[in-house]
Design an enzyme around this catalytic site. Structure first.
Site, PDB file in Angstrom:
ATOM      1  N   SER A   1      20.026  36.726 -48.517  1.00  0.00           N
ATOM      2  CA  SER A   1      21.037  37.745 -48.232  1.00  0.00           C
ATOM      3  C   SER A   1      21.022  38.104 -46.746  1.00  0.00           C
ATOM      4  O   SER A   1      19.962  38.130 -46.121  1.00  0.00           O
ATOM      5  CB  SER A   1      20.749  39.005 -49.054  1.00  0.00           C
ATOM      6  OG  SER A   1      21.544  40.091 -48.621  1.00  0.00           O
TER       7      SER A   1
ATOM      8  N   HIS B   1      23.671  33.853 -47.051  1.00  0.00           N
ATOM      9  CA  HIS B   1      24.896  34.131 -47.787  1.00  0.00           C
ATOM     10  C   HIS B   1      25.915  34.815 -46.869  1.00  0.00           C
ATOM     11  O   HIS B   1      25.582  35.809 -46.215  1.00  0.00           O
ATOM     12  CB  HIS B   1      24.605  35.066 -48.966  1.00  0.00           C
ATOM     13  CG  HIS B   1      24.642  34.406 -50.304  1.00  0.00           C
ATOM     14  ND1 HIS B   1      23.566  33.697 -50.807  1.00  0.00           N
ATOM     15  CD2 HIS B   1      25.614  34.334 -51.247  1.00  0.00           C
ATOM     16  CE1 HIS B   1      23.878  33.240 -52.013  1.00  0.00           C
ATOM     17  NE2 HIS B   1      25.117  33.601 -52.300  1.00  0.00           N
TER      18      HIS B   1
ATOM     19  N   HIS C   1      30.925  29.367 -48.121  1.00  0.00           N
ATOM     20  CA  HIS C   1      30.565  30.350 -49.139  1.00  0.00           C
ATOM     21  C   HIS C   1      30.988  31.769 -48.766  1.00  0.00           C
ATOM     22  O   HIS C   1      30.404  32.742 -49.252  1.00  0.00           O
ATOM     23  CB  HIS C   1      29.068  30.311 -49.451  1.00  0.00           C
ATOM     24  CG  HIS C   1      28.733  30.841 -50.832  1.00  0.00           C
ATOM     25  ND1 HIS C   1      29.535  30.642 -51.931  1.00  0.00           N
ATOM     26  CD2 HIS C   1      27.667  31.576 -51.289  1.00  0.00           C
ATOM     27  CE1 HIS C   1      28.984  31.208 -52.997  1.00  0.00           C
ATOM     28  NE2 HIS C   1      27.870  31.786 -52.635  1.00  0.00           N
TER      29      HIS C   1
END
EC number: 3.5.1.23
Length: 712
Positions: free
Chosen positions: A316, A265, A156
């Protein structure tokens, strides 16, 4: 028969029968060996399979056959849109670190069953990408590697080239289907599996787990708070801080590789970045591989370390949290907006001084925990392998919530808050998160350009205000997938749940619990369940039903409606049940996904012929380095360049740059850095009339030996 005190003797007939029995056993063994040799050779085609020469497992030392492989999948590093932030202005302009596919094969000693896990430094795995990989594997290996036992998972990173999708929505910001980008990824994945296949040897697996601190925040805490308080109280954090690590060694204890699953992420590099790179988890891989492959350059050496994605949907790495970039005040509110400038000003940062420093810090944190877990891993994984896979039409799944209530999923659609983006990368036109009502202005524009959503779709997705009814948009091709892969692979007591998108923290917890409960209920207790994210096909986000109600970005991007998670829980429970009860063969395979007849369709401008300035040639130095540098300084040089899309380096995995040191005595130059090294940067600047420059930076790290160096 012989008594204890009597001398044994056999008649001539008994001797003949014994000899005949021994000969029968020998012939049977020979036929079995020949059968497996023939079977493996027919599966492998032109690839030699090392398995038939292996000794059978004794169940103690070397219970599996293990292989690991790594291959470059970087692709074009210039002029191609980067995949992740959906920012059309974010196109490649150089290289920070190369992208790799890391493949791991686990096989039972008799080679009858295998599991392949591949972690790839890309934004996500697309359906087109998976179908092309499976097609090439079938042509090489027959039925050895299939859709049920091969898991493809994207890390990702938001800093890899796009253009490898067949569905129309993803063409908008990626400028179509870009063949060089798609081909590079397919080639890298297949090559990494080839290497792992050729490297198979007897080995052992160990699992460990631990907590990673100071590396993540929940970027939608207001959504998380919608979940039942009783459920929240069972957890100490609104993110999953646990890392699960699988260690691989050969039968002599020599290191082979590792897979780490951790929810974060890879968006430490923000949407202003133009350098292709693998972000924080890729930096962790780089650190671990350099630690184990002593004396090797990045991308070299046999040890392979994959830091794979998990349920990272609302997680995050920007640990300083959101603040208004124009005023400095916090914008940690339900809509993520600022008093001046609105949502466009609300961005999360940290923990470093810039995005490069933040990437380094988060990557270092992840690497350090993995190193600790690897060193102390002692719980061995043993037991049989299994895998279960189905294709499912996710736009029409009937879900039984309980004995009296049945609901269904919806045709794909994106809500208004999808356009708002997140605090990691804001959207456009000042859309805001948490929108539960549409806007007549944007509705009218949409209706005129793309068509009006049907009443059925709008009702199905409530309370999401539908911005794009992608499931009803079919020109020039469908905008979103209907047919989706669901898959579980088990390696002894480890269950890898391969999910086709980004599950939020609580969604992932519910999925792990549901799968574990199903195994427990059918006689397979004590399973370690991990979620592998961004697998096989991309379907955006999966929130809980409660999170869906407040329609922040993740909920607006839950494309199959409010009951998406419930549908997946039902489907994955079915896969787990089939594995636990040994009835995988009875699972319906489901409707196969389409393979659209598109070879290349792109709006990326064609490459013009490369030219040099007057009185210059390619490779001439335009800005020279200084004669002397200290550790911590940046050596920088600019060359007359050509477009990297034209280069042999782009096609053959050679380097765009090297840093070399002069070796006294031998009179030779030794390469100490390449373009995959963290402390080198390759910037490409496009000029006019086919002219361009390449600027190379070497950020001289601590520990660099004094000497004479050159940059090529």
């Amino acid at each position: 028969m012989c008594g204890k005190r009597h001398k044994c003797s056999f008649s001539r007939l008994e001797v003949v029968l014994i000899v005949f029995l021994v000969l029968m056993i020998a012939v049977t063994v020979a036929l079995l060996v020949l059968h497996f040799l023939t079977q493996e050779n027919s599966s492998s085609n032109d690839y030699d399979d090392p398995l038939p020469t292996q000794k059978p497992s004794n169940g103690v030392s070397g219970g599996y056959l293990l292989g690991a492989g790594r291959a470059d999948c970087t692709g074009p590093v210039a002029e191609i849109p980067l995949m992740g932030y959906a920012n059309p202005d974010q196109v490649g302009g150089g290289l920070l670190t190369r992208l790799y596919s890391r493949a791991f094969i686990v096989a039972e000693p008799d080679s009858s069953k295998r599991v392949v896990f591949v972690s790839i430094d890309i934004g996500m795995v697309s359906q087109r990408l998976r179908l092309e990989v499976l097609k090439k594997l079938k042509s090489k290996y027959g039925e050895l590697y299939r859709q049920d036992n091969v898991i493809l998972s994207g890390t990702h990173t938001h800093s890899g080239p796009g253009g490898y999708f067949q569905y129309t929505l993803f063409w908008i910001t990626s400028k179509g289907l870009i063949k060089p980008s798609l081909d590079a990824i397919v080639k890298g994945i297949v090559k990494s599996i080839d290497i792992a296949h050729q490297n198979l040897k007897r080995g052992r697996l160990f699992i460990n787990r631990g907590t990673v601190e100071n590396s993540q925040i929940n970027r939608s805490p207001y959504s998380y708070l919608q979940n039942p308080a009783s459920e929240q109280s069972r957890y100490s954090s609104n993110t999953d801080k646990e890392m699960v690590m699988l260690k691989m060694v050969d039968e002599n204890g020599h290191d082979l590789g590792l897979i780490s699953w951790f929810a974060v992420h890879p968006v430490s590099m923000n949407n202003t970045n133009h350098l292709v790179n693998s972000d924080n988890v890729g930096y962790a891989s780089l650190l671990f591989e350099q630690e184990k492959n002593k004396g090797m350059l990045p991308g070299e050496g046999s040890f392979v370390a994959a830091f794979a994605s998990s349920n990272l949907g609302d997680v995050s790495p920007n640990t300083k949290g959101p603040f208004c970039v124009n005023t400095g005040e916090s914008c940690d509110n339900p809509q993520s907006t600022c008093p001046v400038g609105g949502a466009a000003m609300c961005m999360a940062m940290g923990p470093g001084t810039d995005m490069f420093d933040s990437t380094r810090i988060i990557g270092q944190n992840i690497y350090s925990k993995a190193k600790e877990l690897y060193a102390n891993a002692s719980q061995e994984i043993t037991g049989p392998l299994s895998s279960a896979h189905q294709w499912v039409n996710m736009s029409d799944v009937q879900v039984e919530l309980n004995a009296t209530h049945t609901v269904k999923t919806c045709k794909p659609a994106l809500g208004y808050s999808f356009a708002a983006g997140t605090i990691d990368g804001v959207g456009a036109f000042n859309f805001t998160q948490g929108s539960v009502e549409g806007d007549p202005f944007w509705d009218q524009i949409r209706d005129q350009l793309l068509g009006k959503p049907s009443n059925e779709t709008k009702a199905c997705h409530e309370p999401k205000p539908v911005l794009f009814s992608t499931g009803e948009m079919t020109k020039p091709h469908p905008w979103h997938p209907d047919i989706v892969d669901v898959q579980i692979a088990t390696i002894g007591s480890l269950a890898i749940v391969a999910v086709p998108g980004e599950f939020t923290t609580m969604s992932g917890r519910r999925l792990r619990e549901a799968v574990k409960f199903e195994f427990d209920s059918h006689g397979t207790a004590g399973m370690d369940v991990v979620i592998a994210g961004l697998c096989n096909v991309y379907t955006h986000y999966i929130t809980t039903y409660e999170e869906y109600q407040v329609q922040r970005y993740e909920a607006a991007s839950t494309i199959y409606g409010p009951h998406t998670l419930s549908a997946y829980l039902q489907l994955y429970r079915g896969l787990a049940r089939a594995i636990a009860t040994n009835t995988v063969q009875d699972l319906p395979s489901g409707p196969e996904p389409p393979f659209f007849n598109i070879t290349s369709f792109t709006l990326v401008p064609a490459v013009v012929p490369d030219r040099t300035p007057v009185n210059k040639t390619f490779g001439d130095v335009l800005q020279e380095v200084r004669q002397h540098y200290r550790v911590g300084e940046v050596a920088e040089v600019t060359f007359v360049s050509a477009n990297p899309r034209n280069s042999a380096e782009n096609m053959t995995e050679h380097n765009f740059l090297t840093v070399e040191t002069y070796v006294n005595g031998s009179g030779k130059w030794q390469v100490v850095r390449n373009d995959a090294s963290w402390d080198t940067r390759f910037y490409w600047t496009k000029g006019s009339l086919g002219q361009s420059n390449a600027t190379i930076e070497w950020h001289i790290p601590n520990g660099t030996e004094p000497g004479i160096y050159r940059i090529r």
